[in-house]
Motif scaffolding. Structure first.
Motif, PDB file in Angstrom:
ATOM      1  N   ASP A  40       0.841  -1.215   0.000  1.00  0.00           N
ATOM      2  CA  ASP A  40       0.000   0.000   0.000  1.00  0.00           C
ATOM      3  C   ASP A  40       0.871   1.258   0.000  1.00  0.00           C
ATOM      4  O   ASP A  40       1.548   1.549   0.985  1.00  0.00           O
ATOM      5  CB  ASP A  40      -0.918  -0.034   1.235  1.00  0.00           C
ATOM      6  N   TYR A  41       0.846   1.963  -1.113  1.00  0.00           N
ATOM      7  CA  TYR A  41       1.641   3.204  -1.228  1.00  0.00           C
ATOM      8  C   TYR A  41       0.740   4.423  -1.332  1.00  0.00           C
ATOM      9  O   TYR A  41       1.187   5.509  -1.663  1.00  0.00           O
ATOM     10  CB  TYR A  41       2.572   3.123  -2.440  1.00  0.00           C
ATOM     11  N   LYS A  42      -0.544   4.235  -1.067  1.00  0.00           N
ATOM     12  CA  LYS A  42      -1.500   5.336  -1.210  1.00  0.00           C
ATOM     13  C   LYS A  42      -1.279   6.359  -0.091  1.00  0.00           C
ATOM     14  O   LYS A  42      -1.081   5.997   1.062  1.00  0.00           O
ATOM     15  CB  LYS A  42      -2.931   4.774  -1.144  1.00  0.00           C
ATOM     16  N   ASP A  43      -1.333   7.645  -0.471  1.00  0.00           N
ATOM     17  CA  ASP A  43      -1.137   8.725   0.514  1.00  0.00           C
ATOM     18  C   ASP A  43      -2.184   8.607   1.621  1.00  0.00           C
ATOM     19  O   ASP A  43      -3.381   8.701   1.365  1.00  0.00           O
ATOM     20  CB  ASP A  43      -1.259  10.079  -0.201  1.00  0.00           C
ATOM     21  N   PRO A  44      -1.763   8.387   2.872  1.00  0.00           N
ATOM     22  CA  PRO A  44      -2.736   8.211   3.950  1.00  0.00           C
ATOM     23  C   PRO A  44      -3.289   9.534   4.489  1.00  0.00           C
ATOM     24  O   PRO A  44      -4.057   9.506   5.464  1.00  0.00           O
ATOM     25  CB  PRO A  44      -1.920   7.490   5.020  1.00  0.00           C
ATOM     26  N   GLY A  45      -2.913  10.664   3.934  1.00  0.00           N
ATOM     27  CA  GLY A  45      -3.380  11.959   4.465  1.00  0.00           C
ATOM     28  C   GLY A  45      -2.483  12.424   5.598  1.00  0.00           C
ATOM     29  O   GLY A  45      -1.413  11.860   5.834  1.00  0.00           O
ATOM     30  N   TRP A  46      -2.923  13.491   6.306  1.00  0.00           N
ATOM     31  CA  TRP A  46      -2.064  14.058   7.358  1.00  0.00           C
ATOM     32  C   TRP A  46      -2.097  13.199   8.606  1.00  0.00           C
ATOM     33  O   TRP A  46      -3.121  12.600   8.928  1.00  0.00           O
ATOM     34  CB  TRP A  46      -2.504  15.501   7.678  1.00  0.00           C
ATOM     35  N   TYR A  47      -1.003  13.155   9.297  1.00  0.00           N
ATOM     36  CA  TYR A  47      -0.875  12.376  10.522  1.00  0.00           C
ATOM     37  C   TYR A  47      -1.768  12.958  11.612  1.00  0.00           C
ATOM     38  O   TYR A  47      -1.834  14.182  11.795  1.00  0.00           O
ATOM     39  CB  TYR A  47       0.577  12.395  10.986  1.00  0.00           C
ATOM     40  N   LYS A  48      -2.460  12.062  12.308  1.00  0.00           N
ATOM     41  CA  LYS A  48      -3.272  12.511  13.448  1.00  0.00           C
ATOM     42  C   LYS A  48      -2.458  12.317  14.716  1.00  0.00           C
ATOM     43  O   LYS A  48      -2.214  11.189  15.152  1.00  0.00           O
ATOM     44  CB  LYS A  48      -4.586  11.727  13.489  1.00  0.00           C
ATOM     45  N   HIS A  49      -2.034  13.430  15.283  1.00  0.00           N
ATOM     46  CA  HIS A  49      -1.134  13.352  16.440  1.00  0.00           C
ATOM     47  C   HIS A  49      -1.898  12.937  17.692  1.00  0.00           C
ATOM     48  O   HIS A  49      -2.974  13.483  17.961  1.00  0.00           O
ATOM     49  CB  HIS A  49      -0.483  14.713  16.666  1.00  0.00           C
ATOM     50  N   PRO A  50      -1.342  12.014  18.460  1.00  0.00           N
ATOM     51  CA  PRO A  50      -1.982  11.698  19.741  1.00  0.00           C
ATOM     52  C   PRO A  50      -2.014  12.957  20.614  1.00  0.00           C
ATOM     53  O   PRO A  50      -1.108  13.797  20.520  1.00  0.00           O
ATOM     54  CB  PRO A  50      -1.049  10.652  20.356  1.00  0.00           C
ATOM     55  N   PRO A  51      -3.049  13.070  21.464  1.00  0.00           N
ATOM     56  CA  PRO A  51      -3.173  14.284  22.294  1.00  0.00           C
ATOM     57  C   PRO A  51      -1.896  14.525  23.100  1.00  0.00           C
ATOM     58  O   PRO A  51      -1.274  13.576  23.581  1.00  0.00           O
ATOM     59  CB  PRO A  51      -4.354  13.953  23.225  1.00  0.00           C
ATOM     60  N   GLY A  52      -1.546  15.782  23.208  1.00  0.00           N
ATOM     61  CA  GLY A  52      -0.392  16.155  24.019  1.00  0.00           C
ATOM     62  C   GLY A  52       0.939  15.928  23.339  1.00  0.00           C
ATOM     63  O   GLY A  52       1.989  16.015  23.980  1.00  0.00           O
ATOM     64  N   THR A  53       0.937  15.680  22.051  1.00  0.00           N
ATOM     65  CA  THR A  53       2.221  15.442  21.377  1.00  0.00           C
ATOM     66  C   THR A  53       2.504  16.490  20.301  1.00  0.00           C
ATOM     67  O   THR A  53       3.332  16.269  19.427  1.00  0.00           O
ATOM     68  CB  THR A  53       2.268  14.045  20.731  1.00  0.00           C
ATOM     69  N   VAL A  54       1.807  17.619  20.395  1.00  0.00           N
ATOM     70  CA  VAL A  54       2.082  18.689  19.440  1.00  0.00           C
ATOM     71  C   VAL A  54       2.505  19.937  20.218  1.00  0.00           C
ATOM     72  O   VAL A  54       1.911  20.248  21.265  1.00  0.00           O
ATOM     73  CB  VAL A  54       0.817  19.008  18.596  1.00  0.00           C
TER      74      VAL A  54
END
Ligand SMILES: [Cu+2]
Lengths: 464, 468
Positions: free
Chosen positions: A407-421
């Motif tokens: 699977d090389y399909k673009d998965p979209g933007w990463y969803k950051h776990p809470p508190g990790t940004v």
């Protein structure tokens, strides 16, 4: 060939028999497959011959072959092509089989390889198989080891792919022009043992650079260093596809440099080791961990790492001008120059003029203003948090949990776990640390009468 | 001598009747009507119906000056108000007075004598008529009429000359005003550059060298603007003088020159027109006619026909047509016979050569000014349709490049200046066209100074853009 053709028809490739080739020759020539898309194509699973683990060419594809009497036959057509550098910009380049760079050629150590090269360019050409061990007369240096392939002619190269590793191909005939016009391609010789240094994902691309004047389409072939388009496989960000990786995959990325300067290729979030160079695989004992590897002119590097950190990780050349698109190199720095009072005066003469650059150049990524035809903004690309402010040799590794093997399909933007940004500090949150004073601040302070440089600091009065 | 003798009376009566044709009373307007008609036929604009100096002039002038002055209005004001022209009309008046005088019999002298002698008183009454005057009256009247007619032609050409000079001055003044305005824009662009450069230097982004370069360009553009403004003053004063006004602020000019006509004038028969219309040719013809008659060259074999014009329209065998004019200058020949008046012959021939010379010059002038006119038209149109739009496109593209941070604001400003300068050059080309148009008109009518056509007016100012 049918399955292959079907595969490629689905992926945007079209099989044609070249009308150029003489009728007598046509029957004996393998078909020349043409690619009309600039998107990354899925890996080409080998339908015959020795098994191997195919690579994924970033914004590219692999050239199908036919087996004839135990020989792998390829057909490269050198021809003018139109390459989309990024959405909104196309370039008149020279390439192979519809695209520049040309298709990746994948063979296995020990394969006997026969490559037909048809020249549809207006001048003679040749193909040099960069890095290969081969008979001298197959080395593709016009004048030295062979005559040039004149327009309309087809030459045949034949040799055994002896050494496994990462290679390139490019002309050695009027090479300054032909490489400035985009004549190049990737070559991979897989090891005979397909479990040798096996990885889950194997990406490859070339570094190339073009000088295309804003508003024009054809590269200036006489430029030596002051290029304005720095590209991975003749694509500039945001036109470069991300490298999609499943978490914990063992990943190899192979990069070849056919520009006229070195590129410190830098990866975020992981360390890698250089497992392959121009000369072949590096002995494991010699490998050291790095986050940046400098790829000199004419060199290839294969780097490897385990992608165990999920996220959207930047992957780029660390020369900051190389992560920009077309820009003026003679533009004076305007930082700290308040233009507001002059603005009215200038607007009277140049309606549509806007103040830029007085706070730095990030404005450029934010403002969307009309540009000359066929010109990419200097900084562009948007992420989930705003403008990425980059162009050129920049892309991302998108590491995700649970992606299927192929699977090389673009998965979209990463969803950051809470508190990790990273977040904005606010009063009442975490206590603001006490300011730290330099221990010798008093000694360092300016003496009376000493000349002090003024530094422009953004203050209340400077807010726009 | 109490009575006139019969033969004398006859002569007197004959002379009076002969003179009656050109007789010999003042015209109501000092001959202006004919002058006006002569000028009107040859002028592009209207010639005022009122002779200068008449009562309503001030009113008319004031009405014209109340609004922005067109070229025609400026001409009208000049024709009503120009002092030099009024002096010319005075000359016309003098000539008319002479003519009237020539047509009048000198006052007869009546004398009364009373003589007293030894024989008594003898009263002698004598009426003395100016017999000689009567005898010469037909000749002098003819001469004075010719002088009067020539004065009329001179006055008419003075009118045309003034009209022409005023028209040119108007074009010059409007163009200079427009140029000064555009040079102001160049200065503003340079000022903005210099101001930015100053701020760049203050912020520490630019060296003294770069700062000084921008300042130097600004300083130059200030000087150029001063020159452009001086040109505007000079051109405006020229027009002020021609209109006979006491102050250059007495009138306002429109913002811009009239547009170029859609197509240039085609003056196929320009030379022929000139031969028929030029007042100097008319005067030469009149001089010849006068000389011929006053020298009693009665046995003229052919009358003076300076130019015989024939329209050529040749169709060749291949079908292509050549059109053109052939102008033939005929020298009238007289049968001098046995006349002994060699001097008269010489005088006449002198006038013939002069007239022929005029004709050669006039035709050459017409050709030259038509060539200049067409060149001026083509150039003005080239500037309007090619140069200015191209510079505009360059400026537009430069703005796009600025948007992409491919060039700096300084290059943008340098380009804006260049664009302004090209607009300025277009204005000058447009002005040169209108002046060439006036010069062509002058060459066709013999008015004005056609040499001026070949010399374009001074350039109001141009600026070399700074290179970065
Ligand atoms: Cu780089």
């Amino acid at each position: 060939m049918v399955s292959r053709r079907n595969f490629f028809t689905g992926a945007g490739a079209v099989a044609v028999s070249t009308a150029l080739v003489s009728r007598a020759g046509a029957a004996s020539l393998p078909e020349a497959v043409i690619m009309d898309k600039a998107a990354t194509q899925p890996p080409l699973m080998p339908p015959n011959g020795r098994p191997y683990n195919p690579v994924v060419t970033l914004n590219g594809w692999t050239l199908p072959w036919r087996m004839k009497d135990g020989v792998k036959e390829f057909h490269l057509v050198a021809e003018p092509v139109v390459r989309e550098i990024a959405p909104g910009m196309k370039a008149n380049l020279w390439g192979y089989n519809g695209q520049s760079p040309g298709p990746t050629i994948e063979v296995v150590e020990g394969d006997r390889v026969r490559i037909f090269v048809t020249n549809k360019l207006p001048e003679h050409t040749s193909v040099h198989w960069h890095g290969q061990r081969l008979p001298n007369g197959m080395d593709g240096v016009t004048g030295l080891t062979q005559p040039g392939i004149d327009p309309g002619k087809t030459f045949v190269y034949e040799f055994v792919a002896k050494r496994p590793g990462t290679f390139m191909y490019h002309p050695h005939a009027d090479e300054m022009t032909q490489m400035a016009m985009g004549m190049m391609g990737f070559w991979i010789t897989h090891p005979k043992d397909h479990n040798f240094m096996r990885v889950d994902r194997d990406f490859c691309f070339l570094l190339n650079a073009y000088d295309i004047d804003p508003g024009s389409y054809t590269p200036k072939v006489n430029t030596m260093l002051d290029f304005n388009l720095w590209t991975f496989n003749s694509r500039a960000f945001p036109g470069i596809d991300p490298m999609v990786i499943a978490q914990n995959d063992k990943v190899r990325i192979r990069v070849g440099n056919l520009t006229m300067t070195n590129h410190p290729i830098h990866m975020h979030g992981h360390e890698f080791v250089v497992t392959g160079t121009d000369g072949g695989w590096t002995p494991p004992a010699s490998r050291w961990p790095e986050v940046t590897t400098d790829i000199a002119v004419g060199q290839m590097r294969a780097i490897e790492f385990v992608a165990n950190e999920p996220g959207d990780w930047a992957f780029h050349c660390h020369k900051s001008h190389h992560t920009m698109n077309a820009m003026g190199h003679d533009v004076p720095t305007l930082i700290g120059v308040d233009q507001r009072e002059v603005l009215g005066k200038i607007n009277k003469l140049v309606p549509g003029y806007m103040v830029m650059g007085d706070k730095g150049m990030a404005d450029m990524g934010e403002m969307e203003m009309p540009l000359p035809d066929n010109t990419l903004p200097m900084m562009t690309g948007r992420g989930p948090f705003g403008g990425i402010g980059m162009g050129g040799m920049f892309t991302m590794m998108k590491v995700r949990k649970g992606l299927a093997r192929g699977d090389y399909k673009d998965p979209g933007w990463y969803k950051h776990p809470p508190g990790t940004v990273a977040y904005e500090w606010k009063e009442g949150g975490i206590a603001k640390p006490e300011p730290v004073r330099a221990p010798d601040a008093d000694r360092m302070a300016a003496k009376p009468g000493e000349k002090v440089l003024q530094v422009t600091k953004p203050g209340k009065n400077h807010a726009h | 001598m109490q009575r006139l003798s019969t033969p004398l009376r006859r002569i007197a009566l004959a002379a009076i009747c002969a003179g009656a044709a050109g007789c010999a009373s003042f015209s109501p307007d000092g001959g202006y009507a004919e002058v006006r008609q002569l000028a009107q036929q040859r002028s592009g604009g209207a010639i005022p119906s009122t002779a200068p100096g008449a009562g309503s002039v001030e009113h008319q002038v004031a009405a014209l000056l109340a609004k922005p002055l067109s070229a025609d209005d400026a001409v009208t004001v000049a024709l009503l108000n120009n002092r030099g022209l009024q002096a010319g009309y005075a000359e016309l008046g003098i000539a008319e007075a002479d003519l009237v005088q020539a047509g009048r019999i000198a006052n007869p002298v009546f004398s009364f004598g009373r003589l007293k002698s030894h024989e008594g008183i003898e009263i002698e009454r004598k009426l003395m008529l100016p017999v000689i005057g009567l005898l010469t009256m037909p000749v002098t009247t003819r001469l004075e009429r010719r002088r009067y007619e020539q004065a009329q032609l001179r006055a008419a050409s003075e009118v045309l000359r003034t009209a022409d000079a005023t028209r040119r001055a108007w074009y010059g003044a409007v163009a200079a005003q427009q140029s000064a305005e555009y040079m102001e824009q160049v200065k503003n662009a340079a000022e903005a550059s210099a101001e930015l450069a100053r701020r760049m230097a203050v912020a520490g982004n630019w060296s003294k060298l770069q700062h000084a370069r921008e300042q130097a360009f600004y300083a130059d553009s200030v000087a150029q603007l001063a020159r452009a403004r001086q040109t505007r003053t000079v051109e405006r004063e020229k027009l002020t003088r021609l209109m006979g006004l006491s102050s250059p602020t007495a009138f306002t000019l429109p913002q811009r020159l009239p547009d170029l006509p859609a197509a240039p004038r085609e003056v196929m028969d320009a030379e022929a027109q000139a031969m028929n219309n030029r007042l100097d040719m008319l005067m030469a013809q009149k001089e010849l006619a006068g000389l011929a008659s006053s020298l009693s060259l009665t046995r003229v074999t052919r009358f003076v026909n300076l130019l015989d014009l024939s329209y050529l329209r040749n169709t060749g065998e291949t079908g292509e047509r050549a059109t053109g004019y052939e102008i033939e200058l005929q020298i009238p020949l007289f049968d001098w016979g046995s006349t002994r008046v060699a001097k008269a012959e010489a005088m006449y021939m002198q006038a013939v050569h002069r007239a022929a010379g005029f004709a050669v010059d006039a035709r050459s002038q017409v050709r030259e000014s038509y060539g200049a006119y067409r060149t001026a038209y083509d150039l003005a149109r080239h500037y309007r349709d090619e140069v200015v739009p191209l510079k505009k496109r360059i400026a537009d593209e430069q703005l796009l490049r600025y948007n992409g941070m491919l060039i700096s604001v300084f290059e943008l400003l340098a380009d804006a200046r260049e664009q302004v300068v090209s607009v300025n050059a277009a204005i000058e080309a447009q002005r040169d066209y209108w002046i060439a148009d006036a010069a062509l008109q002058a060459a066709l009518t013999g008015a004005g100074d056609s040499a001026a056509a070949a010399t374009p007016a001074p350039r109001a100012g141009s600026a070399a853009p700074a290179q970065h």
